[in-house]
Design a protein around this motif. Structure first.
Motif, short mmCIF file in Angstrom:
data_model
loop_
_atom_site.label_atom_id
_atom_site.label_comp_id
_atom_site.label_asym_id
_atom_site.label_seq_id
_atom_site.Cartn_x
_atom_site.Cartn_y
_atom_site.Cartn_z
N ARG A 21 0.81 -1.22 0.00
CA ARG A 21 0.00 0.00 0.00
C ARG A 21 0.85 1.27 0.00
N HIS A 22 2.08 1.18 0.47
CA HIS A 22 2.94 2.36 0.58
C HIS A 22 4.33 2.00 0.05
N HIS A 23 4.99 2.93 -0.58
CA HIS A 23 6.37 2.69 -1.02
C HIS A 23 7.26 2.57 0.21
N SER A 24 8.10 1.54 0.22
CA SER A 24 9.08 1.43 1.30
C SER A 24 10.21 2.41 1.06
N ARG A 25 10.84 2.79 2.16
CA ARG A 25 11.94 3.74 2.10
C ARG A 25 13.18 3.12 2.72
N ALA A 26 14.34 3.61 2.33
CA ALA A 26 15.61 3.15 2.90
C ALA A 26 16.04 4.13 3.98
N GLY A 27 16.57 3.58 5.07
CA GLY A 27 17.03 4.43 6.15
C GLY A 27 18.09 3.75 6.97
N ASP A 28 18.62 4.48 7.96
CA ASP A 28 19.62 3.91 8.85
C ASP A 28 19.03 3.76 10.24
N GLN A 29 19.84 3.21 11.15
CA GLN A 29 19.32 2.94 12.48
C GLN A 29 18.90 4.21 13.22
N PRO A 30 19.64 5.31 13.15
CA PRO A 30 19.16 6.52 13.82
C PRO A 30 17.78 6.98 13.32
N MET A 31 17.52 6.81 12.01
CA MET A 31 16.20 7.15 11.49
C MET A 31 15.13 6.26 12.11
N ILE A 32 15.41 4.97 12.19
CA ILE A 32 14.45 4.03 12.78
C ILE A 32 14.23 4.33 14.26
N ASP A 33 15.32 4.67 14.95
CA ASP A 33 15.18 5.02 16.38
C ASP A 33 14.29 6.25 16.55
N GLY A 34 14.45 7.22 15.68
CA GLY A 34 13.62 8.42 15.76
C GLY A 34 12.16 8.13 15.50
N LEU A 35 11.89 7.28 14.50
CA LEU A 35 10.51 6.92 14.20
C LEU A 35 9.89 6.09 15.33
N THR A 36 10.71 5.23 15.94
CA THR A 36 10.22 4.45 17.07
C THR A 36 9.82 5.38 18.21
N GLY A 37 10.68 6.36 18.48
CA GLY A 37 10.35 7.33 19.53
C GLY A 37 9.07 8.09 19.22
N TYR A 38 8.87 8.40 17.93
CA TYR A 38 7.65 9.09 17.52
C TYR A 38 6.41 8.24 17.80
N LEU A 39 6.45 6.96 17.44
CA LEU A 39 5.30 6.09 17.69
C LEU A 39 5.06 5.88 19.18
N LEU A 40 6.12 5.74 19.96
CA LEU A 40 5.93 5.57 21.40
C LEU A 40 5.34 6.83 22.03
N SER A 41 5.69 8.00 21.48
CA SER A 41 5.07 9.23 21.97
C SER A 41 3.60 9.28 21.62
N LEU A 42 3.24 8.83 20.41
CA LEU A 42 1.83 8.74 20.04
C LEU A 42 1.09 7.81 20.99
N ALA A 43 1.73 6.69 21.31
CA ALA A 43 1.10 5.72 22.21
C ALA A 43 0.88 6.32 23.58
N ALA A 44 1.84 7.09 24.07
CA ALA A 44 1.71 7.69 25.40
C ALA A 44 0.56 8.68 25.45
N ASP A 45 0.24 9.31 24.31
CA ASP A 45 -0.82 10.31 24.27
C ASP A 45 -2.16 9.74 23.82
N ALA A 46 -2.20 8.43 23.50
CA ALA A 46 -3.41 7.85 22.89
C ALA A 46 -4.51 7.58 23.90
N GLY A 47 -4.19 7.61 25.19
CA GLY A 47 -5.22 7.47 26.21
C GLY A 47 -5.47 6.04 26.64
N PRO A 48 -6.49 5.85 27.50
CA PRO A 48 -6.72 4.53 28.11
C PRO A 48 -7.32 3.50 27.18
N TYR A 49 -7.72 3.89 25.96
CA TYR A 49 -8.30 2.93 25.03
C TYR A 49 -7.30 2.50 23.96
#
Length: 439
Positions: free
Chosen positions: A284-312
């Motif tokens: 569904r989406h084009h994959s992109r190439a990246g390095d580990q620091p990029m992946i670490d940054g995206l992981t942090g972004y998703l974990l921040s979304l999770a922290a703000d997503a609430g009790p549900y």
């Protein structure tokens, strides 16, 4: 059948569990049926089958019946018998059967090989569509089992109902993962309709129902005021003593029925997506190439979304490298007290600081074991990161906020989590599937 037929030869000082083999041998469960109505017309649209044991016996009422079956170690057989009897009686009734019959069963029971009697009625021609009810606790306890059963029900033209919605945050969290055809509002919402929690629950449920084409049903309606409250909360169908107590199907004869009551058509592939998270996302989406620091940054972004997503929120991850787990686990563990469900699949050993999480050891082989995946689903949040090794030694990744795709990835991770953690899945033969379909 009279109670003395059941207690003959049984010492009343014994545990009633000793009677369960007799119940099974004689197929002696006698379901009652409670009407479900359209709140606008009060025409009957469905019935819910409620299990009963032999009248007048120590096992007449469901609490005693199922508790005895648990003690006897025969709960799966009894639960399957109750479903089979309810379906058979409704199938063979001369009149009084509406277009939908709601059935209750524990996923742990339906995840065992089916009895020949249950298989026969599941695959028989019936004048109604079966609707299987379950609670959020069932998914939390046995995710892979319930997803297998949900898929099987859909593959045989059945439907799903999520019960007691609003009683626990898990019920709202799992709505987008199961996508039931019917959402049953817990009766406590009718008793306190102006509470902030009730308003928030009703708003979340109606928004989901509008998006997914689900039907909202209110339970516990005892008065006309309850019926008005149910309609105000977004329910179109209702159930409760105002419309009828449980009884034999024949008691409904002569009452107006809506023969055209319908639910959303089945979606056989919804709960069992094919492939791996990365392969599905990359279509569904084009994959992109990246390095580990990029992946670490995206992981942090998703974990921040999770922290703000609430009790549900539901947060699930999988990783092939123990070093990734050491970086993830403390943050995931901190989410476990705030989100409805947090789980992770990774290589052994799972660290001690992962204790609040639902954890599992990843299998050693398979295409999915090379992928690192993190996904978050909440009422207003959908995000997934899928990563795998690239051909040049780098990393290929896909980030998606597409709700349907993210939910499919969560379902994949739920199945991996449960299958790896508890090995709940027995052989597929005998499940609620058509003979040509293997989940």
């Amino acid at each position: 059948m009279a109670a003395e037929d059941w207690t003959a030869g049984w010492d009343k000082r014994e545990d009633p569990a000793a009677l369960i083999p007799r119940v099974l041998a004689r197929r002696a469960v006698f379901p009652l049926y409670q009407p479900i109505v359209d709140l606008a017309t009060e025409n009957i649209v469905a019935v819910e089958a409620l299990a009963r044991g032999p009248a007048g016996s120590p096992l007449e009422f469901p609490d005693a019946l199922f508790a005895a079956a648990v003690r006897a170690g025969m709960m799966p057989l009894l639960d399957q018998l109750c479903v089979a009897r309810a379906m058979e009686i409704a199938r063979d009734a001369a009149e009084g059967v509406p277009p939908l019959v709601f059935l209750n069963a524990e996923p742990a029971a339906l995840n065992h090989p089916y009895t020949p009697e249950l298989l026969a009625v599941v695959h028989s021609e019936r004048p109604y569509r079966a609707v299987l009810e379950f609670t959020e606790r069932a998914l939390a306890d046995h995710p892979a089992a319930l997803l297998n059963i949900a898929a099987g029900v859909q593959q045989t033209d059945g439907a799903l109902a999520l019960d007691d919605v609003g009683a626990d945050p898990l019920s709202l969290a799992f709505l987008p993962l199961i996508e039931p055809e019917v959402i049953k509002l817990d009766m406590h919402l009718l008793r306190d309709p102006h509470a902030p929690a009730t308003i928030a629950t009703a708003a979340t449920v109606t928004a989901h129902a509008e998006r997914a084409g689900a039907m909202v049903l209110a339970e516990g309606i005892e008065t006309e005021a309850d019926a008005a409250t149910a309609r105000a909360l977004g329910a179109r169908w209702g159930q409760g003593w105002l419309f009828g107590r449980p009884g034999p199907l024949g008691a409904l004869a002569g009452r107006p029925t809506d023969p055209h009551a319908r639910l959303r058509p089945p979606r056989p592939d919804l709960h069992m997506p094919d492939g791996t998270p990365f392969s599905m996302a990359a279509v569904r989406h084009h994959s992109r190439a990246g390095d580990q620091p990029m992946i670490d940054g995206l992981t942090g972004y998703l974990l921040s979304l999770a922290a703000d997503a609430g009790p549900y929120a539901v947060v699930l991850g999988a990783y092939p490298d123990a070093a990734v787990g050491r970086a993830w686990l403390p943050r995931l563990a901190s989410l476990a007290g705030r989100a409805a469900f947090v789980g992770v699949v990774g290589p052994a050993p799972i660290a001690a600081d992962a204790r609040p999480l639902r954890t599992a050891v990843a299998p050693a082989e398979g295409p999915a074991t090379r992928e690192t995946v993190l996904a978050v689903v909440g009422p207003h949040t959908s995000a997934a990161l899928c990563v795998r090794p690239g051909p040049d030694g780098g990393l290929d990744f896909v980030v998606s906020h597409e709700p349907d795709l993210v939910r499919a990835i969560i379902r994949m991770l739920m199945r991996r989590l449960d299958a790896a953690a508890e090995r709940l899945d027995p052989p597929t033969a005998g499940r609620w599937t058509s003979p040509a379909v293997t989940p």
